[in-house]
Scaffold this active site. Structure first.
Site, PDB file in Angstrom:
ATOM      1  N   ARG A  56       0.839  -1.203   0.000  1.00  0.00           N
ATOM      2  CA  ARG A  56       0.000   0.000   0.000  1.00  0.00           C
ATOM      3  C   ARG A  56       0.876   1.255   0.000  1.00  0.00           C
ATOM      4  O   ARG A  56       1.749   1.411   0.842  1.00  0.00           O
ATOM      5  CB  ARG A  56      -0.916  -0.006   1.234  1.00  0.00           C
ATOM      6  CG  ARG A  56      -1.859   1.174   1.295  1.00  0.00           C
ATOM      7  CD  ARG A  56      -2.954   0.989   2.339  1.00  0.00           C
ATOM      8  NE  ARG A  56      -2.494   1.145   3.699  1.00  0.00           N
ATOM      9  CZ  ARG A  56      -3.292   1.157   4.774  1.00  0.00           C
ATOM     10  NH1 ARG A  56      -4.604   0.984   4.617  1.00  0.00           N
ATOM     11  NH2 ARG A  56      -2.805   1.292   5.991  1.00  0.00           N
ATOM     12  N   TYR A  68      -8.245   2.699 -12.488  1.00  0.00           N
ATOM     13  CA  TYR A  68      -9.640   2.695 -12.047  1.00  0.00           C
ATOM     14  C   TYR A  68     -10.023   1.238 -11.766  1.00  0.00           C
ATOM     15  O   TYR A  68     -10.890   0.655 -12.415  1.00  0.00           O
ATOM     16  CB  TYR A  68     -10.573   3.261 -13.117  1.00  0.00           C
ATOM     17  CG  TYR A  68     -10.413   4.727 -13.426  1.00  0.00           C
ATOM     18  CD1 TYR A  68      -9.583   5.556 -12.674  1.00  0.00           C
ATOM     19  CD2 TYR A  68     -11.099   5.303 -14.487  1.00  0.00           C
ATOM     20  CE1 TYR A  68      -9.442   6.904 -12.969  1.00  0.00           C
ATOM     21  CE2 TYR A  68     -10.974   6.656 -14.792  1.00  0.00           C
ATOM     22  CZ  TYR A  68     -10.143   7.444 -14.031  1.00  0.00           C
ATOM     23  OH  TYR A  68     -10.013   8.788 -14.338  1.00  0.00           O
TER      24      TYR A  68
END
Length: 538
Positions: free
Chosen positions: A112, A478
């Protein structure tokens, strides 16, 4: 009587036996955790102890560390599976230790760098996992003389823009308009912003990188080789390695740029304006980017709904030149001098991020978004203009659904000039604009989430006749798990090909070849990672 006594004895002993079994299992689990932690400590550089970077559920800061970079509230619920450990790497050796030890223990690692991934893939999993959180690795070194900068993966775009502007008023970097997005995921997935027509994607302006590969080695462009360097610039870095930093090429911007936002509803001739936007935005001067946002608002009559078109733009020049350009090429918009704001490139970032342009620019150093919401996103590409009849059908569908938005981002310019094989991102010439479908909500609950997710899916389905086909293209940044999920079993390659060809088209095959070579054990994996070739295909 003897048999009866034995039954009673067994019944009495059963709870004790179950407790002993549980304690043995817990002991084994703790032993496994301890083995992993011990490995981390032993593998990391003694000069940079890793212990302060390890957070387990027993740590009082665990929840706050986990939630600090959750950007989609769908994945911040009590039922969301939690990692059993978080490593907030403070040094490169911590990343190396995480990669080496996770393989020894056969543990799933999630990487992350900012948490803006729409499906939470960097911090959520269906299997036991741990998070390697990069937010502490956010050093930025700007070299104006050579017009470059080294940027670590945990930096945010806002921090990058701010640090560049500290050194120069005439340099910038083509990347996203949301300041809290993390560099690592944004760039490795392609990255784009409102200078896309002038300077292309973020990855078109990356000239070197540092990664930790599957063997725990620190590599740069030269030592990793051109194939792997190609793959991590748009193919999703988390499929191949841990990206530590990127060396970016800065671009020239004027001391002052011009921004504007103009809104028109259907009653204000929005259909004609949008129709003309299609024929102008991808072809006009490369210095101009005009995004189109479509949403549903209250109509002029009570109880009615209408569609509103918002045109938000940045022009790399002054307002006088912009007005002259648009009066000639796009008079239907009716842009006025009063609509235009001339400002520095850095302050234009504030405008696009919905801050008042007079806000002190150091707000770009704030790593937390002003607010968080529940959300679902999908994407498409449009290759041919939509007829007015087609647009009117879209308006009717949006009014029926109400709670959906469409973002149209025009291409052309530099995007039409760069070959589709230059980097893994293939959506170049032939695409007029990219579509982003948006559904946002503020109420918790599974049923509410399903309702809004289905709205986005329904609009996406309705748009099928107007968008790319064979494959129906999608944008990796996306992230959309509706396109397919990889379970990394015997069908991993076939599962990966489904979403892989939508994200990467013909570039998918090269990505698979590189993945198979550099990570044959498929250690770097997630729900939509690049798969390795099955044995029969090697």
């Amino acid at each position: 009587m003897g048999a009866l006594s034995l039954s009673r004895i067994i019944l009495l002993l059963l709870p004790i036996l179950l407790l002993l079994s549980f304690l043995r299992s817990a002991s084994a689990a703790n032993s496994s955790d301890n083995t992993f932690v011990n490995c981390l400590v032993n593998q990391s550089n003694p000069s940079h102890p890793i212990t302060s970077a390890i957070f387990t559920p027993e740590n009082t800061s665990f929840s706050s560390v986990l939630q600090a970079y959750v950007r989609n509230l769908r994945f911040n619920t009590s039922t969301t599976r939690k990692p059993y450990l978080i490593i907030t790497a403070l040094h490169v050796s911590h990343v190396q230790a995480a990669v080496v030890c996770a393989q020894k223990q056969n543990l799933q690692m999630k990487i992350r760098s900012g948490g803006h991934d729409y499906e939470g893939v960097s911090y959520v999993a269906e299997v036991p996992f741990f998070i390697l959180d990069m937010f502490n690795l956010r050093f930025i070194e700007v070299d104006i003389k050579n017009e470059t900068a080294w940027v670590q993966a945990g930096a945010t775009l806002g921090e990058v823009y701010y640090r560049i502007a500290e050194k120069s008023k005439v340099h910038g970097f083509p990347a996203g308009v949301c300041p809290t997005v993390g560099v690592g995921g944004h760039i490795s997935g392609g990255g784009y912003g409102n200078m896309i027509r002038k300077y292309g994607l973020s990855v078109d302006n990356v000239i070197d990188a540092q990664i930790i590969d599957v063997q725990g080695r620190l590599l740069n462009r030269e030592s990793m080789g051109e194939d792997l360097f190609w793959a991590i610039r748009g193919g999703g870095g988390a499929s191949f390695a841990v990206v530590i930093s990127y060396k970016i090429k800065l671009v020239r911007v004027p001391e002052n740029v011009t921004v504007f936002q103009v809104r028109r509803t259907l009653e204000e001739n929005a259909t004609d304006i949008v129709y003309n936007w299609q024929h102008v935005a991808p072809y006009i001067d490369n210095d101009l980017f005009i995004r189109l946002i479509l949403d549903v608002v209250n109509g002029t009559q009570n109880g009615t709904k209408t569609v509103r078109a918002t045109f938000i733009a940045m022009y790399l020049g002054d307002s006088k030149s912009l007005l002259s350009l648009l009066n000639g090429k796009f008079p239907q918009l009716g842009l006025n001098q009063s609509d235009c704001i001339e400002t520095s490139w850095l302050k234009s970032v504030l405008f696009w991020a919905n801050f008042n342009i007079t806000t002190p620019v150091d707000i770009l150093l704030d790593r937390q978004p002003p607010s968080l919401i529940y959300l679902k996103r999908k994407s498409d590409y449009v290759k041919e203009p939509i007829s007015k009849e087609g647009l009117e059908g879209i308006w009717k569908k949006m009014i029926t659904l109400v709670d959906t938005l469409l973002y149209f981002n025009p291409y052309g310019g530099k995007m039409a000039e760069v070959p589709s094989t230059e980097v893994p991102f293939p959506h170049r010439a032939g695409n007029l604009w990219k579509v982003q479908y948006m559904a946002n909500w503020n109420q918790p609950g599974k049923e509410v989430a399903i309702q809004y997710i289905n709205l986005a899916r329904e609009l996406y389905k309705y748009m099928t006749p107007f968008v790319s086909k064979n494959p129906r293209e999608a944008f990796l940044n996306y992230k959309d798990l509706d396109l397919g999920i990889n379970h990394h079993g015997k069908d991993s390659y076939d599962e990966g090909r489904v979403y892989g060809e939508e994200y990467f088209k013909d570039n998918f095959n090269r990505l698979v070849q590189i993945k198979t070579k550099v990570d044959p054990g498929n250690f770097f994996r997630n729900e939509q990672s690049i798969p390795i070739l099955p044995q029969r295909k090697i």
